[in-house]
Design a protein around this motif. Sequence first.
Motif, PDB file in Angstrom:
ATOM      1  N   UNK A 191      64.882  58.007  21.193  1.00 50.56           N
ATOM      2  CA  UNK A 191      65.242  58.542  22.504  1.00 50.56           C
ATOM      3  C   UNK A 191      64.247  59.610  22.961  1.00 50.56           C
ATOM      4  N   UNK A 192      63.785  60.417  22.013  1.00 48.56           N
ATOM      5  CA  UNK A 192      62.802  61.444  22.358  1.00 48.56           C
ATOM      6  C   UNK A 192      61.492  60.809  22.821  1.00 48.56           C
ATOM      7  N   UNK A 193      61.075  59.738  22.157  1.00 47.28           N
ATOM      8  CA  UNK A 193      59.880  59.015  22.565  1.00 47.28           C
ATOM      9  C   UNK A 193      60.036  58.474  23.985  1.00 47.28           C
ATOM     10  N   UNK A 194      61.165  57.833  24.247  1.00 53.86           N
ATOM     11  CA  UNK A 194      61.410  57.277  25.577  1.00 53.86           C
ATOM     12  C   UNK A 194      61.475  58.348  26.652  1.00 53.86           C
ATOM     13  N   UNK A 195      62.082  59.483  26.322  1.00 50.54           N
ATOM     14  CA  UNK A 195      62.195  60.552  27.301  1.00 50.54           C
ATOM     15  C   UNK A 195      60.831  61.111  27.686  1.00 50.54           C
ATOM     16  N   UNK A 254      49.783  40.173  25.303  1.00 48.87           N
ATOM     17  CA  UNK A 254      51.136  40.357  24.760  1.00 48.87           C
ATOM     18  C   UNK A 254      51.971  41.270  25.661  1.00 48.87           C
ATOM     19  N   UNK A 255      51.382  41.647  26.804  1.00 46.35           N
ATOM     20  CA  UNK A 255      52.118  42.420  27.797  1.00 46.35           C
ATOM     21  C   UNK A 255      52.471  43.830  27.343  1.00 46.35           C
ATOM     22  N   UNK A 256      51.630  44.410  26.494  1.00 44.83           N
ATOM     23  CA  UNK A 256      51.991  45.695  25.906  1.00 44.83           C
ATOM     24  C   UNK A 256      50.936  46.777  26.137  1.00 44.83           C
ATOM     25  N   UNK A 257      51.425  47.955  26.520  1.00 40.65           N
ATOM     26  CA  UNK A 257      50.667  49.194  26.398  1.00 40.65           C
ATOM     27  C   UNK A 257      50.924  49.672  24.971  1.00 40.65           C
ATOM     28  N   UNK A 258      49.927  49.527  24.108  1.00 44.20           N
ATOM     29  CA  UNK A 258      50.124  49.736  22.677  1.00 44.20           C
ATOM     30  C   UNK A 258      49.664  51.153  22.315  1.00 44.20           C
ATOM     31  N   UNK A 259      50.618  51.995  21.939  1.00 40.62           N
ATOM     32  CA  UNK A 259      50.326  53.375  21.581  1.00 40.62           C
ATOM     33  C   UNK A 259      50.268  53.516  20.066  1.00 40.62           C
ATOM     34  N   UNK A 260      49.202  54.099  19.594  1.00 44.27           N
ATOM     35  CA  UNK A 260      48.912  54.241  18.171  1.00 44.27           C
ATOM     36  C   UNK A 260      49.807  55.315  17.554  1.00 44.27           C
ATOM     37  N   UNK A 261      50.692  54.912  16.634  1.00 41.24           N
ATOM     38  CA  UNK A 261      51.607  55.890  16.033  1.00 41.24           C
ATOM     39  C   UNK A 261      50.901  56.943  15.188  1.00 41.24           C
ATOM     40  N   UNK A 262      49.868  56.618  14.389  1.00 44.58           N
ATOM     41  CA  UNK A 262      49.138  57.686  13.695  1.00 44.58           C
ATOM     42  C   UNK A 262      48.575  58.739  14.651  1.00 44.58           C
ATOM     43  N   UNK A 263      48.062  58.290  15.803  1.00 45.31           N
ATOM     44  CA  UNK A 263      47.580  59.245  16.798  1.00 45.31           C
ATOM     45  C   UNK A 263      48.741  60.025  17.422  1.00 45.31           C
ATOM     46  N   UNK A 264      49.854  59.380  17.655  1.00 50.97           N
ATOM     47  CA  UNK A 264      51.033  60.044  18.214  1.00 50.97           C
ATOM     48  C   UNK A 264      51.487  61.195  17.300  1.00 50.97           C
ATOM     49  N   UNK A 278      48.469  65.812  24.058  1.00 49.85           N
ATOM     50  CA  UNK A 278      47.764  64.600  23.636  1.00 49.85           C
ATOM     51  C   UNK A 278      48.635  63.367  23.856  1.00 49.85           C
ATOM     52  N   UNK A 279      49.926  63.447  23.559  1.00 51.97           N
ATOM     53  CA  UNK A 279      50.820  62.303  23.766  1.00 51.97           C
ATOM     54  C   UNK A 279      50.896  61.940  25.248  1.00 51.97           C
ATOM     55  N   UNK A 280      50.917  62.949  26.109  1.00 50.99           N
ATOM     56  CA  UNK A 280      50.888  62.662  27.550  1.00 50.99           C
ATOM     57  C   UNK A 280      49.582  61.970  27.933  1.00 50.99           C
ATOM     58  N   UNK A 281      48.491  62.409  27.314  1.00 51.35           N
ATOM     59  CA  UNK A 281      47.215  61.739  27.564  1.00 51.35           C
ATOM     60  C   UNK A 281      47.282  60.279  27.123  1.00 51.35           C
ATOM     61  N   UNK A 282      47.809  60.000  25.926  1.00 50.20           N
ATOM     62  CA  UNK A 282      47.937  58.618  25.457  1.00 50.20           C
ATOM     63  C   UNK A 282      48.664  57.754  26.484  1.00 50.20           C
TER      64      UNK A 282
END
Length: 347
Positions: A191-195, A254-264, A278-282
């Motif tokens: 939920x925090x990720x989605x928010x 694959x219709x995805x904006x793929x965000x790198x979890x190690x970078x997150x 940085x997460x906002x930048x991603x």
Amino acid sequence: MPSGGVDDEYGDRTDGFPRTVGSRGSHQPLRAQWDPTQREVKQRSSRPDRDVRKQSRLGKFASTYGWRAYAVPILIVVTGLVVVDAVRTGEPITGNAVQSTDVDPGFGTLSGDTTSGTGIIGVPPQADGNFASSVPSGELPDGGPFTVQGAQTWHIVSGTTDQVGQGTERVFTYTVEVEDGVDTVGFGGDESFGRLVDQTLANPKSWTNDPRFAFRRIDQGDPDFRISLTSQMSIRQACGYDIQLEVSCYNPGIGRVVLNEPRWVRGAISFQGDIGSYRQYQINHEVGHAIGYQQHQPCETDGGLAPVMMQQTFGTSNDDIARLDPEGVVPMDGKTCRFNPWPYPRG
């Protein structure tokens, strides 16, 4: 002689009291003066004439330094005003000139429909394959744990939003998804990720500052793209690993904006902001690819804010990015920008 109790000038008193010896101007104890019109006047010593009147400290300073006494305060005030104005407007003072950076960074050319096709968007070409060793700023920094390998399937995080932005040309729908097997507890849960995704895209400094674009989150049906937090090894399959650095990308196949979890989790060495920025930048960078900004951008103004479509994960210096892609759009011109997570940072 008539009586009255007062003697004449030289005679004895007629009232039976003895005469007090003394001069006419003397005082009698506990009695008034004999002649109140006559007083003893003490002579005061005369003060020497002063050729120069006593000066204040300011006067002494002015007489000592002449015209410089007035020039110095004026220069101090003018210098202070210049510094205050530079801080207020964000203009760095370099030598004798002031270089303006008080403008939003630009973008590349907006492409057509990017929601179809199979080409991966957002990763530089392979070139000579020696990027990782030549660009240390692109290495993953030390930090918290992350998921190495997920299940390569994703689940939708429940939640919807109203439309944000005017959307005069396009209203993009999106879902928020997390790869199965990725543990999000360490950064607040799904939920925090989605928010954070929702809040970033709704921010006036994000893409909705452009009235052409609007966004709406859904959790059912087919979205225009799926903003997907993805594990390290699944990222390498979705985005490629030719440059051997941790990347994020937009993969329309694959219709995805793929965000790198190690970078997150850990961010980037070259990005000097906090992990939230940085997460906002991603989010903004990869969604920028999804809405049509396919090309990356160079640092435009030395010392200015980096364009959001610059590959700030690998560097905020044009020279670092040019080493990644020698034939690309970024010149090796020595310009270095400051980190920036927003398309319209002064929105």
